[in-house]
Design a protein around this motif. Structure first.
Motif, PDB file in Angstrom:
ATOM      1  N   PRO A 221       0.835  -1.203   0.000  1.00 49.26           N
ATOM      2  CA  PRO A 221       0.000   0.000   0.000  1.00 49.26           C
ATOM      3  C   PRO A 221       0.878   1.266   0.000  1.00 49.26           C
ATOM      4  N   PHE A 222       0.546   2.199  -0.918  1.00 49.39           N
ATOM      5  CA  PHE A 222       1.399   3.360  -1.114  1.00 49.39           C
ATOM      6  C   PHE A 222       1.315   4.362   0.026  1.00 49.39           C
ATOM      7  N   GLY A 223       2.466   4.966   0.311  1.00 51.13           N
ATOM      8  CA  GLY A 223       2.527   6.109   1.218  1.00 51.13           C
ATOM      9  C   GLY A 223       2.659   7.379   0.394  1.00 51.13           C
ATOM     10  N   ALA A 224       3.280   8.397   0.971  1.00 51.65           N
ATOM     11  CA  ALA A 224       3.422   9.686   0.276  1.00 51.65           C
ATOM     12  C   ALA A 224       4.677  10.410   0.754  1.00 51.65           C
ATOM     13  N   MET A 225       5.148  11.341  -0.085  1.00 45.38           N
ATOM     14  CA  MET A 225       6.183  12.269   0.371  1.00 45.38           C
ATOM     15  C   MET A 225       5.470  13.460   0.990  1.00 45.38           C
ATOM     16  N   GLY A 226       6.117  14.098   1.945  1.00 49.21           N
ATOM     17  CA  GLY A 226       5.567  15.329   2.493  1.00 49.21           C
ATOM     18  C   GLY A 226       6.240  16.522   1.846  1.00 49.21           C
ATOM     19  N   PRO A 227       5.697  17.749   2.063  1.00 51.30           N
ATOM     20  CA  PRO A 227       6.386  18.945   1.573  1.00 51.30           C
ATOM     21  C   PRO A 227       7.585  19.263   2.467  1.00 51.30           C
ATOM     22  N   PHE A 228       8.575  19.998   1.954  1.00 49.05           N
ATOM     23  CA  PHE A 228       9.676  20.454   2.823  1.00 49.05           C
ATOM     24  C   PHE A 228       9.145  21.608   3.682  1.00 49.05           C
ATOM     25  N   GLY A 229       9.756  21.853   4.805  1.00 44.53           N
ATOM     26  CA  GLY A 229       9.471  23.059   5.595  1.00 44.53           C
ATOM     27  C   GLY A 229       8.024  23.233   6.013  1.00 44.53           C
ATOM     28  N   LYS A 230       7.358  22.112   6.309  1.00 38.56           N
ATOM     29  CA  LYS A 230       5.995  22.154   6.847  1.00 38.56           C
ATOM     30  C   LYS A 230       5.046  23.030   6.000  1.00 38.56           C
ATOM     31  N   HIS A 231       4.301  23.928   6.653  1.00 36.78           N
ATOM     32  CA  HIS A 231       3.288  24.703   5.917  1.00 36.78           C
ATOM     33  C   HIS A 231       3.927  25.672   4.921  1.00 36.78           C
ATOM     34  N   LYS A 232       5.190  26.086   5.159  1.00 36.40           N
ATOM     35  CA  LYS A 232       5.801  27.079   4.261  1.00 36.40           C
ATOM     36  C   LYS A 232       6.212  26.418   2.936  1.00 36.40           C
ATOM     37  N   GLY A 233       6.832  25.241   3.040  1.00 32.50           N
ATOM     38  CA  GLY A 233       7.194  24.515   1.814  1.00 32.50           C
ATOM     39  C   GLY A 233       5.948  24.097   1.050  1.00 32.50           C
ATOM     40  N   TYR A 234       4.951  23.692   1.805  1.00 33.00           N
ATOM     41  CA  TYR A 234       3.673  23.323   1.174  1.00 33.00           C
ATOM     42  C   TYR A 234       3.108  24.516   0.404  1.00 33.00           C
ATOM     43  N   GLY A 235       3.166  25.696   1.027  1.00 35.01           N
ATOM     44  CA  GLY A 235       2.653  26.907   0.360  1.00 35.01           C
ATOM     45  C   GLY A 235       3.406  27.194  -0.925  1.00 35.01           C
TER      46      GLY A 235
END
Ligand code: NAD
Length: 353
Positions: A221-235
């Protein structure tokens, strides 16, 4: 294995000629991929060849397509890559921007429908070497998403790279060139190929639990990568999706858009002429003095010195151009299989490598 820049570039050129590209296109793609390896980004080097050959075979990558300007509003240009090699289309689109910015002082270019653009820093460096500042927002589509939004479990975007380059006369430009995911997917692929773990806090498994096992990106079952730098990298990743994808490319990672197991990049690129702003001399001396000021910081525990963006790539290039480019066995096996699929015989592969 350890292979020289010259040998690897020649082999990759022959491979793409065998796959149907012209000599010029094949050489340009080969040089870009090998330079990524030289600069330490094996994730965006020759390890991409199996993906490229697969996409050539099924018609998702056009072996000899070139950049075409489809809208010209002076300082705003829209260029279509016609699903050609991103390395070729990206370079050509940047050349077009560099020609135009001499008249306009600033240019915004949407570069859409490119097969994988590779290392985005390559286009930034093209601008930097010509004396211009550049900013690049890129999204990655054509396949299912791999990166979860901050605070979420499921995948919604991909590794959306961002790049910004500042020129320095007589020196390598300052180059910030990065995936907005916590880790570049290619680095997860390399770890998977080598049977290694990835750093902590970059991947989650299918239940949203942190894991260092790269296979969660390749096996169910697949997982995921997260964004760098929490909410800032995500933004920042969201802005790459919206500016690179929705504005320049006209399609984002939403499920209604094409997902054909290929790699498509759309890029919004700004090129700025320092001459159009304050004094160029002052700009260059501020940049040089600020870089020195940053470098003069006392290293923190565990660090040998403070670097400015782009220096790790220069260090890798200096080392690998002399000592050769390392390629792990699994990646090499995949490249050889792809070379055979492209039309090179086993004897030719042995002779070329
Ligand atoms: P990275 O994390 O290795 O480096 C990111 C940036 O940080 C670079 O500019 C580097 O010079 C700088 N840096 C690294 N260490 C530093 C230090 N100690 N001090 C100061 N600066 C430092 O890069 P990444 O995020 O793994 O991205 C790798 C490559 O992948 C990039 O070339 C990117 O363009 C490419 N990429 C392409 C796509 C695509 O779809 N075409 C997608 C994602 C990433």
């Amino acid at each position: 294995m350890l292979i020289t820049q010259e040998k690897l570039t020649n082999f990759v050129t022959r491979l793409f000629v065998a796959a149907g590209s012209t000599e010029v296109v094949a050489a340009e793609v080969a040089e870009h991929l090998v330079e990524a390896n030289l600069k330490g980004h094996d994730s965006h080097g020759v390890g991409m060849i199996p993906t490229y050959v697969r996409n050539l075979k099924v018609g998702n990558l056009q072996p000899d397509a070139h950049a075409e300007v489809i809208r010209d509003n002076g300082a705003v240009l829209l260029v279509d890559g016609k699903m050609g090699f991103g390395q070729v289309v990206g370079h050509e689109a940047t050349e077009i921007a560099l020609e135009r910015v001499k008249d306009t002082g600033i240019v915004a270019v949407g570069v859409r429908n490119c097969h994988h653009l590779g290392r985005i820093g390559s286009y930034g460096e093209q601008c930097g070497h010509a004396g211009f500042v550049s900013v690049h927002f890129v999204n990655v589509v054509g396949h299912a998403p791999q990166v979860s939004p901050y605070g979420g479990r499921e995948r919604r975007m991909t590794t959306n790279p961002f790049c910004c380059v500042v020129p320095r006369p007589g020196q390598m430009p300052i180059v910030l060139d990065m995936a907005t995911s916590a880790i570049a997917l290619g680095k997860v692929r390399v770890a998977h190929m080598k049977g290694e773990q990835v750093p902590e806090d970059v991947l989650v498994d299918h239940e949203g639990q942190p894991t260092t096992n790269p296979s969660v990106m390749y096996e169910e079952p697949f997982g995921a990568m997260g964004p760098f730098g929490k909410h800032k990298g995500y933004g920042l990743a969201v802005m790459c999706e919206l500016l690179g994808g929705a504005l320049a490319g006209e399609w984002t990672a939403q499920p209604g858009n094409p997902r054909e197991n290929t790699v498509v990049n759309h890029m919004l690129m700004f090129v700025l002429d320092p001459k159009a702003f304050g004094g160029v001399e002052r700009f260059h001396s501020e940049v040089a003095d600020m870089a020195d000021y940053l470098r003069s910081t006392t290293p923190a525990k565990g660090f040998d010195r403070v670097r400015i963006p782009g220096e790790p790539e220069q260090e890798s290039m200096a080392e690998r151009s002399v000592h050769g480019i390392p390629i792990d066995d699994n990646s090499w096996a995949g490249i050889v299989t792809a070379a055979e699929a492209a039309g090179l015989s086993t004897d030719e592969i042995v002779a070329l490598t």
